[in-house]
Design a protein around this motif. Structure first.
Motif, PDB file in Angstrom:
ATOM      1  N   GLY A 100       0.806  -1.207   0.000  1.00 51.28           N
ATOM      2  CA  GLY A 100       0.000   0.000   0.000  1.00 51.28           C
ATOM      3  C   GLY A 100       0.841   1.259   0.000  1.00 51.28           C
ATOM      4  O   GLY A 100       2.077   1.204   0.078  1.00 51.28           O
ATOM      5  N   PHE A 101       0.143   2.394  -0.075  1.00 51.20           N
ATOM      6  CA  PHE A 101       0.792   3.700  -0.098  1.00 51.20           C
ATOM      7  C   PHE A 101      -0.007   4.712   0.711  1.00 51.20           C
ATOM      8  O   PHE A 101      -1.238   4.637   0.773  1.00 51.20           O
ATOM      9  N   ASP A 102       0.696   5.664   1.290  1.00 49.56           N
ATOM     10  CA  ASP A 102       0.111   6.884   1.842  1.00 49.56           C
ATOM     11  C   ASP A 102       0.782   8.046   1.115  1.00 49.56           C
ATOM     12  O   ASP A 102       1.979   7.975   0.813  1.00 49.56           O
ATOM     13  N   SER A 103       0.019   9.102   0.857  1.00 55.71           N
ATOM     14  CA  SER A 103       0.586  10.248   0.165  1.00 55.71           C
ATOM     15  C   SER A 103      -0.147  11.511   0.574  1.00 55.71           C
ATOM     16  O   SER A 103      -1.346  11.486   0.826  1.00 55.71           O
ATOM     17  N   GLU A 104       0.607  12.597   0.636  1.00 51.21           N
ATOM     18  CA  GLU A 104      -0.007  13.898   0.905  1.00 51.21           C
ATOM     19  C   GLU A 104       0.383  14.865  -0.196  1.00 51.21           C
ATOM     20  O   GLU A 104       1.499  14.825  -0.716  1.00 51.21           O
ATOM     21  N   HIS A 105      -0.559  15.724  -0.553  1.00 51.25           N
ATOM     22  CA  HIS A 105      -0.338  16.724  -1.599  1.00 51.25           C
ATOM     23  C   HIS A 105      -0.105  18.084  -0.961  1.00 51.25           C
ATOM     24  O   HIS A 105      -0.735  18.419   0.039  1.00 51.25           O
ATOM     25  N   ASN A 106       0.809  18.861  -1.550  1.00 52.79           N
ATOM     26  CA  ASN A 106       1.102  20.207  -1.078  1.00 52.79           C
ATOM     27  C   ASN A 106       0.793  21.181  -2.201  1.00 52.79           C
ATOM     28  O   ASN A 106       1.391  21.089  -3.279  1.00 52.79           O
ATOM     29  N   ASP A 107      -0.133  22.118  -1.953  1.00 57.89           N
ATOM     30  CA  ASP A 107      -0.541  23.071  -2.996  1.00 57.89           C
ATOM     31  C   ASP A 107       0.580  24.027  -3.383  1.00 57.89           C
ATOM     32  O   ASP A 107       0.665  24.447  -4.538  1.00 57.89           O
ATOM     33  N   HIS A 108       1.430  24.403  -2.434  1.00 59.73           N
ATOM     34  CA  HIS A 108       2.531  25.307  -2.756  1.00 59.73           C
ATOM     35  C   HIS A 108       3.499  24.654  -3.749  1.00 59.73           C
ATOM     36  O   HIS A 108       3.897  25.263  -4.732  1.00 59.73           O
ATOM     37  N   HIS A 109       3.871  23.414  -3.490  1.00 58.53           N
ATOM     38  CA  HIS A 109       4.792  22.696  -4.375  1.00 58.53           C
ATOM     39  C   HIS A 109       4.076  22.023  -5.541  1.00 58.53           C
ATOM     40  O   HIS A 109       4.729  21.620  -6.507  1.00 58.53           O
ATOM     41  N   GLU A 110       2.758  21.880  -5.437  1.00 56.38           N
ATOM     42  CA  GLU A 110       1.980  21.129  -6.428  1.00 56.38           C
ATOM     43  C   GLU A 110       2.639  19.772  -6.677  1.00 56.38           C
ATOM     44  O   GLU A 110       2.915  19.371  -7.812  1.00 56.38           O
ATOM     45  N   ASP A 111       2.881  19.060  -5.584  1.00 58.06           N
ATOM     46  CA  ASP A 111       3.563  17.785  -5.648  1.00 58.06           C
ATOM     47  C   ASP A 111       3.112  16.935  -4.471  1.00 58.06           C
ATOM     48  O   ASP A 111       2.442  17.419  -3.551  1.00 58.06           O
ATOM     49  N   ARG A 112       3.500  15.665  -4.483  1.00 56.59           N
ATOM     50  CA  ARG A 112       3.157  14.717  -3.423  1.00 56.59           C
ATOM     51  C   ARG A 112       4.407  14.133  -2.787  1.00 56.59           C
ATOM     52  O   ARG A 112       5.419  13.937  -3.458  1.00 56.59           O
ATOM     53  N   ARG A 113       4.291  13.838  -1.486  1.00 56.74           N
ATOM     54  CA  ARG A 113       5.280  13.030  -0.783  1.00 56.74           C
ATOM     55  C   ARG A 113       4.615  11.699  -0.467  1.00 56.74           C
ATOM     56  O   ARG A 113       3.414  11.632  -0.235  1.00 56.74           O
ATOM     57  N   TRP A 114       5.436  10.639  -0.450  1.00 58.29           N
ATOM     58  CA  TRP A 114       4.909   9.278  -0.349  1.00 58.29           C
ATOM     59  C   TRP A 114       5.510   8.498   0.811  1.00 58.29           C
ATOM     60  O   TRP A 114       6.692   8.649   1.127  1.00 58.29           O
ATOM     61  N   LYS A 115       4.685   7.644   1.408  1.00 55.60           N
ATOM     62  CA  LYS A 115       5.107   6.615   2.345  1.00 55.60           C
ATOM     63  C   LYS A 115       4.679   5.282   1.741  1.00 55.60           C
ATOM     64  O   LYS A 115       3.691   5.217   1.011  1.00 55.60           O
ATOM     65  N   VAL A 116       5.409   4.222   2.063  1.00 54.38           N
ATOM     66  CA  VAL A 116       5.149   2.909   1.472  1.00 54.38           C
ATOM     67  C   VAL A 116       4.844   1.910   2.581  1.00 54.38           C
ATOM     68  O   VAL A 116       5.558   1.850   3.581  1.00 54.38           O
ATOM     69  N   ASP A 117       3.767   1.155   2.410  1.00 55.12           N
ATOM     70  CA  ASP A 117       3.451   0.065   3.338  1.00 55.12           C
ATOM     71  C   ASP A 117       4.125  -1.184   2.792  1.00 55.12           C
ATOM     72  O   ASP A 117       3.799  -1.641   1.693  1.00 55.12           O
ATOM     73  N   ILE A 118       5.098  -1.691   3.539  1.00 56.46           N
ATOM     74  CA  ILE A 118       5.842  -2.871   3.093  1.00 56.46           C
ATOM     75  C   ILE A 118       5.594  -4.031   4.031  1.00 56.46           C
ATOM     76  O   ILE A 118       5.368  -3.849   5.231  1.00 56.46           O
ATOM     77  N   CYS A 119       5.599  -5.234   3.475  1.00 49.57           N
ATOM     78  CA  CYS A 119       5.364  -6.451   4.258  1.00 49.57           C
ATOM     79  C   CYS A 119       6.404  -7.499   3.878  1.00 49.57           C
ATOM     80  O   CYS A 119       6.763  -7.639   2.705  1.00 49.57           O
TER      81      CYS A 119
END
Length: 123
Positions: A100-119
């Motif tokens: 799985g993935f978690d991600s947040e969007h930032n309007d100032h950067h108009e980009d996303r940062r990601w976290k990864v669910d690993i098993c």
């Protein structure tokens, strides 16, 4: 996993132990958080996205596949694997897969940062 933001192509290592795959489309809304996990004992096997010029963001879809004769253990969420406006390149530890993935969007950067669910794959 390697994601090229130019065209959002994704390359995933193939597990020869998967079956019963299904796409989960539009798992987030524009400019909103994304939190997606494959169903129990399934792994991410593909990613696709659709870009919107007005929001300067993407809506994502993920393909999940069931593991055959193997189970997932010890799932955990990484910290952020990228910074805004920079390329993202992540490889799982040996014997781990992405569920799985978690991600947040930032309007100032108009980009996303990601976290990864690993098993970890049980042997």
């Amino acid at each position: 996993m390697k994601i090229d933001y130019g065209n959002m192509a994704a390359e995933f290592s193939r597990l020869e132990v998967t079956r019963n795959c299904q796409w989960y489309n539009d798992v987030n809304e524009m400019d909103q958080l994304l939190a997606f996990r494959c169903p129990t004992n399934q792994v991410i096997a593909g990613v696709k996205s659709r870009h919107d010029n007005h929001h300067e963001d993407r809506v994502f879809g993920f393909r999940c596949c069931e593991l055959v004769e193997r189970k997932l253990n010890y799932c955990s969420l990484t910290g952020f694997i990228n910074e805004y406006d920079l390329e993202m390149n992540y490889a799982t530890p040996h014997d781990y897969v992405i569920s799985g993935f978690d991600s947040e969007h930032n309007d100032h950067h108009e980009d996303r940062r990601w976290k990864v669910d690993i098993c970890e794959i049980e042997h």
